[in-house]
Design a protein around this motif. Structure first.
Motif, PDB file in Angstrom:
ATOM      1  N   ARG A 146       0.429  -0.913   0.227  1.00 56.72           N
ATOM      2  CA  ARG A 146       0.094   0.043  -0.562  1.00 56.72           C
ATOM      3  C   ARG A 146       0.928   1.017   0.072  1.00 56.72           C
ATOM      4  O   ARG A 146       2.365   1.055   0.269  1.00 56.72           O
ATOM      5  CB  ARG A 146      -0.996   0.405   0.802  1.00 56.72           C
ATOM      6  CG  ARG A 146      -1.739  -0.880   1.191  1.00 56.72           C
ATOM      7  CD  ARG A 146      -2.982  -1.207   0.010  1.00 56.72           C
ATOM      8  NE  ARG A 146      -3.880  -2.411  -0.109  1.00 56.72           N
ATOM      9  CZ  ARG A 146      -3.203  -3.838  -0.210  1.00 56.72           C
ATOM     10  NH1 ARG A 146      -2.457  -3.693  -1.217  1.00 56.72           N
ATOM     11  NH2 ARG A 146      -4.154  -4.705  -0.136  1.00 56.72           N
ATOM     12  N   LEU A 147       0.372   2.332   0.162  1.00 57.54           N
ATOM     13  CA  LEU A 147       1.120   4.030  -0.357  1.00 57.54           C
ATOM     14  C   LEU A 147       2.017   3.868   0.933  1.00 57.54           C
ATOM     15  O   LEU A 147       3.337   4.394   1.046  1.00 57.54           O
ATOM     16  CB  LEU A 147      -0.171   4.987  -0.340  1.00 57.54           C
ATOM     17  CG  LEU A 147       0.688   6.141  -0.773  1.00 57.54           C
ATOM     18  CD1 LEU A 147       1.732   6.293  -1.683  1.00 57.54           C
ATOM     19  CD2 LEU A 147      -0.328   7.403  -0.611  1.00 57.54           C
ATOM     20  N   ARG A 148       1.383   3.487   1.930  1.00 60.14           N
ATOM     21  CA  ARG A 148       2.364   3.782   3.385  1.00 60.14           C
ATOM     22  C   ARG A 148       3.647   2.994   3.302  1.00 60.14           C
ATOM     23  O   ARG A 148       4.468   3.517   4.426  1.00 60.14           O
ATOM     24  CB  ARG A 148       1.168   3.156   4.681  1.00 60.14           C
ATOM     25  CG  ARG A 148       2.158   3.646   5.787  1.00 60.14           C
ATOM     26  CD  ARG A 148       2.704   4.604   6.189  1.00 60.14           C
ATOM     27  NE  ARG A 148       3.175   4.313   7.676  1.00 60.14           N
ATOM     28  CZ  ARG A 148       4.469   3.556   7.784  1.00 60.14           C
ATOM     29  NH1 ARG A 148       5.472   3.792   6.944  1.00 60.14           N
ATOM     30  NH2 ARG A 148       5.094   4.101   8.806  1.00 60.14           N
ATOM     31  N   GLY A 153      -5.300   3.040   0.027  1.00 63.78           N
ATOM     32  CA  GLY A 153      -4.203   3.087  -0.059  1.00 63.78           C
ATOM     33  C   GLY A 153      -3.237   2.546  -0.791  1.00 63.78           C
ATOM     34  O   GLY A 153      -2.531   1.986  -1.068  1.00 63.78           O
TER      35      GLY A 153
END
Length: 395
Positions: free
Chosen positions: A249-251, A317
């Motif tokens: 995910r983006l995180r 995300g």
């Protein structure tokens, strides 16, 4: 030690005759070039990576000889997919003094049969094949045999009708590149016409191609391999595999990119380093992964891919190509304040929406041979051309 029999000289295949490989494994039949070192391979048991890194994209035998005939015994492993059209045999390109003069395919070899619906795979053993190139000019020359970019190839024996020696260093800059199946060369016509090989030829660079089909996933072991590989120029093409595998995910993405770049910079603190974002790919521009085979296309005798994610999940995300381009641009801009040799290239400058309209992706993911040529020419112009990050000329 060379051996001579019936006017043929057999030359052992040793690392000094190979370029583009990071490791050479001794097998029952001969030697197997690898594009990742043993320490990296030991850290990942993914069969997709195992297959990809053992396919010798960019790997070539290079030697100097006055031989007019060359024979190479090989044991290829040829893939086929259940229900899909037959794949063409891998091509071996013969280059003499920098010019492509002949091509061949190898008979025999192992067969790797893959069921795209279940992921099951079966290897069926086959015989060693022999390539023969004749009619070469009768004078000292540099000879390169580029191995198939998409077929695992064990090298069994090299024979020539005159002595050989390792080709001298011509002083060309070493370009180390990492990317996905597109960089690996998927759907290119031959090993010297993958886009990185074309760009390297136009840029007068020695290519080390770590394009790994399905496996450009910001793996730390790949970063360490790049850190430890001598190079004058480095590029990373990041994005499509992270989307179509739905890996993170983006995180996690931004820290992973920073970590990958940090590791490379440990070994190459001032080397020109170019980060390239994804090419235009409509199925994943705004739709997350995972990517899957379109089983209906198999029924029609074709192979196509489709995105199975939900665009609404971007808020949670999930990654898309548009998100990745925005993040990569931001990361490079942030780091470039302290790293003047770091640059960013939007992949759509290599293959964009207009290119897709003219040269569409046949399976919705991979460019065809004509698009590979266009991408290679554009990369050479933008990266190696005057004012580019790999150019020695001033802006």
């Amino acid at each position: 030690m060379m051996s001579t029999q019936n006017n043929w000289t057999t030359t052992p295949i040793t690392p000094d005759l190979l370029r583009g490989a990071l490791d050479l494994e001794h097998t029952e039949h001969g030697v197997l070039p690898h594009r990742l070192p043993a320490a990296a391979r030991a850290q990942c048991a993914d069969p997709q990576l195992t297959m990809a890194e053992s396919q010798p994209s960019g790997v070539r035998l290079v030697f100097r000889t006055r031989a007019t005939a060359v024979e190479l015994d090989v044991l290829p492993t040829k893939r086929s997919y259940t229900g899909a059209p037959p794949r063409p045999d891998g091509v071996y390109d013969l280059v003499v003094d920098g010019r492509l003069v002949d091509q061949a395919v190898a008979a025999g070899g192992n067969a790797l049969v893959i069921d795209m619906a279940t992921g099951a795979a079966e290897t069926r053993p086959g015989p060693v094949g022999t390539l023969r190139f004749t009619g070469l000019p009768d004078h000292d020359k540099d000879v390169e045999i580029w191995l198939p970019h998409n077929e695992t190839t064990e090298l069994v024996a090299l024979r020539t009708d005159a002595r050989t020696e390792p080709a001298p260093d011509r002083g060309r800059k070493v370009w180390l590149h990492h990317g996905s199946s597109i960089s690996h060369g998927s759907d290119a016509a031959s090993p010297t016409t993958t886009w990185p090989a074309l760009a390297a030829a136009l840029g007068a660079a020695e290519l080390v191609n770590l394009g790994l089909a399905g496996s450009a996933l910001l793996d730390p072991f790949t970063a360490r391999a790049m850190r430890d590989t001598p190079a004058d120029l480095i590029s990373l093409k990041i994005g499509i595999n992270l989307v179509n595998s739905d890996l993170m995910r983006l995180r996690a993405f931004a820290p992973a990119v920073h970590g990958f770049l940090d590791t490379i910079r440990e070994g190459h603190p001032t080397t020109p380093l170019l980060v390239v974002s994804p090419l235009h790919c409509p199925i994943h521009e705004d739709t997350p992964g995972p990517c899957a085979v379109d089983l209906s296309s198999l029924g029609a005798g074709e192979l196509r891919f489709r995105a199975t994610g939900d665009p609404g999940e971007r808020a949670a995300g999930k990654l898309t190509l548009a998100v990745i381009r925005e993040e990569l641009s931001r990361i490079v801009q942030q780091r470039a304040a302290d790293d003047p040799n770091l640059d960013y290239l939007d992949g759509r400058a290599l293959y964009g929406e207009a290119d897709f309209a003219e040269l569409p992706l046949p399976d919705q993911l991979h460019p065809d041979a004509a698009a590979h040529r266009r991408i290679g020419e554009r990369f050479a112009e933008l990266a190696f051309g005057n004012g580019g990050p790999f150019s020695t000329e001033p802006v």
